[in-house]
Scaffold this motif. Structure first.
Motif, PDB file in Angstrom:
ATOM      1  N   GLU A   1       0.817  -1.213   0.000  1.00  0.00           N
ATOM      2  CA  GLU A   1       0.000   0.000   0.000  1.00  0.00           C
ATOM      3  C   GLU A   1       0.850   1.261   0.000  1.00  0.00           C
ATOM      4  OE1 GLU A   1      -2.945  -0.125   3.077  1.00  0.00           O
ATOM      5  OE2 GLU A   1      -3.552  -2.182   2.566  1.00  0.00           O
ATOM      6  N   PHE A   2       1.900   1.291   0.825  1.00  0.00           N
ATOM      7  CA  PHE A   2       2.736   2.489   0.858  1.00  0.00           C
ATOM      8  C   PHE A   2       3.549   2.624  -0.422  1.00  0.00           C
ATOM      9  CE2 PHE A   2       6.283   5.222   1.887  1.00  0.00           C
ATOM     10  CZ  PHE A   2       5.683   6.238   2.626  1.00  0.00           C
ATOM     11  N   VAL A   3       4.119   1.526  -0.882  1.00  0.00           N
ATOM     12  CA  VAL A   3       4.918   1.556  -2.109  1.00  0.00           C
ATOM     13  C   VAL A   3       4.072   2.006  -3.291  1.00  0.00           C
ATOM     14  CG1 VAL A   3       6.138   0.103  -3.782  1.00  0.00           C
ATOM     15  CG2 VAL A   3       6.633  -0.121  -1.350  1.00  0.00           C
ATOM     16  N   ASP A   4       2.879   1.470  -3.404  1.00  0.00           N
ATOM     17  CA  ASP A   4       2.001   1.889  -4.493  1.00  0.00           C
ATOM     18  C   ASP A   4       1.569   3.346  -4.308  1.00  0.00           C
ATOM     19  OD1 ASP A   4       2.189  -0.577  -5.667  1.00  0.00           O
ATOM     20  OD2 ASP A   4       0.262  -1.316  -4.906  1.00  0.00           O
ATOM     21  N   GLY A   5       1.378   3.745  -3.046  1.00  0.00           N
ATOM     22  CA  GLY A   5       0.933   5.107  -2.765  1.00  0.00           C
ATOM     23  C   GLY A   5       1.950   6.170  -3.150  1.00  0.00           C
ATOM     24  N   ILE A   6       3.233   5.837  -3.039  1.00  0.00           N
ATOM     25  CA  ILE A   6       4.269   6.814  -3.415  1.00  0.00           C
ATOM     26  C   ILE A   6       4.666   6.687  -4.884  1.00  0.00           C
ATOM     27  CG2 ILE A   6       5.169   6.861  -1.057  1.00  0.00           C
ATOM     28  CD1 ILE A   6       7.563   5.224  -2.007  1.00  0.00           C
ATOM     29  N   GLY A   7       4.118   5.687  -5.563  1.00  0.00           N
ATOM     30  CA  GLY A   7       4.420   5.517  -6.980  1.00  0.00           C
ATOM     31  C   GLY A   7       5.887   5.225  -7.238  1.00  0.00           C
ATOM     32  N   LEU A   8       6.441   4.250  -6.524  1.00  0.00           N
ATOM     33  CA  LEU A   8       7.857   3.912  -6.653  1.00  0.00           C
ATOM     34  C   LEU A   8       8.234   3.619  -8.099  1.00  0.00           C
ATOM     35  CD1 LEU A   8      10.521   3.211  -5.034  1.00  0.00           C
ATOM     36  CD2 LEU A   8       9.759   0.826  -5.164  1.00  0.00           C
ATOM     37  N   THR A   9       9.351   4.207  -8.546  1.00  0.00           N
ATOM     38  CA  THR A   9       9.857   3.967  -9.897  1.00  0.00           C
ATOM     39  C   THR A   9      11.349   3.687  -9.855  1.00  0.00           C
ATOM     40  OG1 THR A   9      10.465   6.273 -10.363  1.00  0.00           O
ATOM     41  CG2 THR A   9       8.174   5.610 -10.815  1.00  0.00           C
ATOM     42  N   VAL A  10      11.890   3.231 -10.968  1.00  0.00           N
ATOM     43  CA  VAL A  10      13.329   2.985 -11.073  1.00  0.00           C
ATOM     44  C   VAL A  10      14.113   4.270 -10.830  1.00  0.00           C
ATOM     45  CG1 VAL A  10      15.191   2.315 -12.650  1.00  0.00           C
ATOM     46  CG2 VAL A  10      13.049   1.005 -12.610  1.00  0.00           C
ATOM     47  N   LYS A  11      13.595   5.401 -11.283  1.00  0.00           N
ATOM     48  CA  LYS A  11      14.300   6.675 -11.111  1.00  0.00           C
ATOM     49  C   LYS A  11      14.523   7.016  -9.644  1.00  0.00           C
ATOM     50  CE  LYS A  11      12.750   8.821 -15.443  1.00  0.00           C
ATOM     51  NZ  LYS A  11      11.989   9.949 -16.047  1.00  0.00           N
ATOM     52  N   ASP A  12      13.632   6.523  -8.773  1.00  0.00           N
ATOM     53  CA  ASP A  12      13.772   6.810  -7.342  1.00  0.00           C
ATOM     54  C   ASP A  12      14.981   6.128  -6.724  1.00  0.00           C
ATOM     55  OD1 ASP A  12      11.415   8.385  -7.154  1.00  0.00           O
ATOM     56  OD2 ASP A  12      10.193   6.569  -7.039  1.00  0.00           O
TER      57      ASP A  12
END
Length: 334
Positions: free
Chosen positions: A215-226
Motif C-alpha cells: 500500500e505504501f509503495v504503491d501510494g508513493i508511486g515507486l519507480t526505477v528513477k527513485d
C-alpha cells in the motif's frame, strides 16, 4: 475416531500458530527492483538480459504464484523460500551450507526440545524459519549454468534465443528471493505483526506487512528513477557468495524494528512521510544492487570451465560427505 477428534480439537491452536502468506514487496517494488538491476548491468556484463527486461520485470512476482493452497506440493516447497526468520534458529551456528543439513538440524533441535518446550518446538521447522538463502543460491547457480550454455552457443555462432530465455527465467527467480530478502519483515519472525513480549507496544496487526510493502509503495508511486542513483558500482566481485547473501539478509533484518517504529506514527497512511520513503528507497535499492551484483558475478563465473570435484560430493570418500544427506555441503567459494 478418538484420534480424529483429538486432532480436530487441536486445529484452532495450530491455526493460531501458522504464519500468514506474505507476498513480499507487492508487484510494484519487485518489478522496480528487477528493472533497476538489469539497467545497472555494466557493458562488460550479460547485456543480453536487457533484451528481456520487460519479461523479467513483468514476471517479478511469479514465484508468489507458486504458493497457493490449491497446489499443496508446490506450496510446501516454495513457501519457506520467501523468508528467513533468524530468531527461530539462533541456536544454529554456523549456518549449514546445505539446504538438507539445515532442515535436519532444525529437526534434531525439535526432537531435543519438544517435551520441555513444546511451544518453541512447534515453530522449529522450515515453515517457521524460512529457506531464502538456499533458494537464492540455487537460482544463482542455475543462472551460472544457463549463462555458460549461452556462451557456448554464442561461441559456436548458434541461436541463443532459448538460452537467453532460460537465463531470464532464473533472473526472475533470483530477483524475487533477493527482493524478498531486502524487505526487513521477511527476515524476522515479526513478519506479520509483533510476536512475544511487546514492551514498546508495537502493532500485532498482521496487515502491517502489506501496508508497508504494497500500500505504501504503491501510494508513493515507486519507480526505477527513485532508486537508480543509489545502486552504485558493481560489488561482490569475489568472496564467497553464500556468505554475502547471509550478510545481505542480516543487514535487512537489522532494520526490522525500525519498520515497526515508523508504523506507530500513522500506520503508513501518510505517503509524504520522508522516513518511510527513505526506508523503501534504501531497501529496494539495496535489493537491486545485490541482484545486479549476483547477475554480474554469475556472468563472470560462467566464463570459467566447470571443474569437477574429486572426490565427488556424493562419494562417501569425500572428507565432508554427510551420510545423513548423502552429499557433502557446498564448499566455500573464492
Amino acid at each position: 475416531m478418538r484420534l480424529f477428534l483429538l486432532a480436530a480439537a487441536a486445529l484452532p491452536t495450530l491455526a493460531a500458530l501458522a504464519p500468514t502468506t506474505a507476498l513480499a514487496w507487492g508487484g510494484t517494488a519487485h518489478a522496480v527492483i528487477d528493472r533497476a538491476a538489469i539497467e545497472a548491468i555494466p557493458d562488460s556484463g550479460p547485456t543480453f538480459l536487457r533484451r528481456h527486461i520487460d519479461y523479467i520485470a513483468g514476471s517479478a512476482s511469479l514465484p508468489d504464484g507458486w504458493r497457493g493452497d490449491s497446489e499443496p506440493f508446490s506450496k510446501m516447497e516454495e513457501d519457506p523460500n520467501h523468508g528467513w526468520f533468524k530468531e527461530q534458529f539462533a541456536f544454529l551456528k554456523p549456518i549449514p551450507r546445505s539446504r538438507h543439513e539445515f532442515v535436519l538440524a532444525l529437526y534434531k533441535h525439535y526432537e531435543a526440545i519438544k517435551d520441555k518446550d513444546p511451544a518453541t518446538a512447534a515453530r522449529t521447522n522450515v515453515r517457521w524459519t524460512g529457506t531464502l538463502p538456499y533458494a537464492a543460491m540455487e537460482s544463482y547457480e542455475r543462472l551460472i549454468a544457463c549463462m555458460r550454455q549461452f556462451r557456448a552457443l554464442q561461441a559456436a555462432r548458434k541461436d541463443t534465443s532459448f538460452s537467453e530465455q532460460h537465463c531470464a527465467f532464473q533472473v526472475i527467480r533470483l530477483g524475487h528471493y533477493i527482493g524478498d530478502g531486502a524487505q526487513p519483515l521477511h527476515d524476522s519472525v515479526n513478519s506479520d505483526g509483533w510476536r512475544g513480549e511487546n514492551p514498546k507496544d508495537y502493532t500485532r496487526d498482521r496487515t502491517i506487512h502489506g501496508r508497508f510493502e504494497s500500500e505504501f509503495v504503491d501510494g508513493i508511486g515507486l519507480t526505477v528513477k527513485d532508486i537508480a542513483p543509489r545502486i552504485g558500482a558493481p560489488g561482490h566481485r569475489d568472496g564467497d557468495m553464500f556468505t554475502a547473501v547471509l550478510a545481505f539478509l542480516d543487514d535487512a533484518s537489522s532494520r526490522m524494528e525500525q519498520v515497526y517504529v515508523l508504523e506507530k506514527r500513522d500506520g503508513f497512511s501518510n505517503f509524504k512521510d520522508k522516513d518511510v520513503r527513505e526506508m523503501v528507497y534504501a531497501q529496494t535499492a539495496g535489493g537491486a544492487a545485490m541482484l545486479r551484483d549476483m547477475i554480474c558475478r554469475a556472468w563472470a563465473e560462467s566464463a570459467s570451465k566447470p571443474q569437477p570435484l574429486t572426490p565427488s560430493p556424493l562419494d562417501p570418500a569425500n572428507p565432508a560427505h554427510n551420510p545423513e544427506t548423502g552429499s557433502a555441503p557446498a564448499q566455500v567459494g573464492a
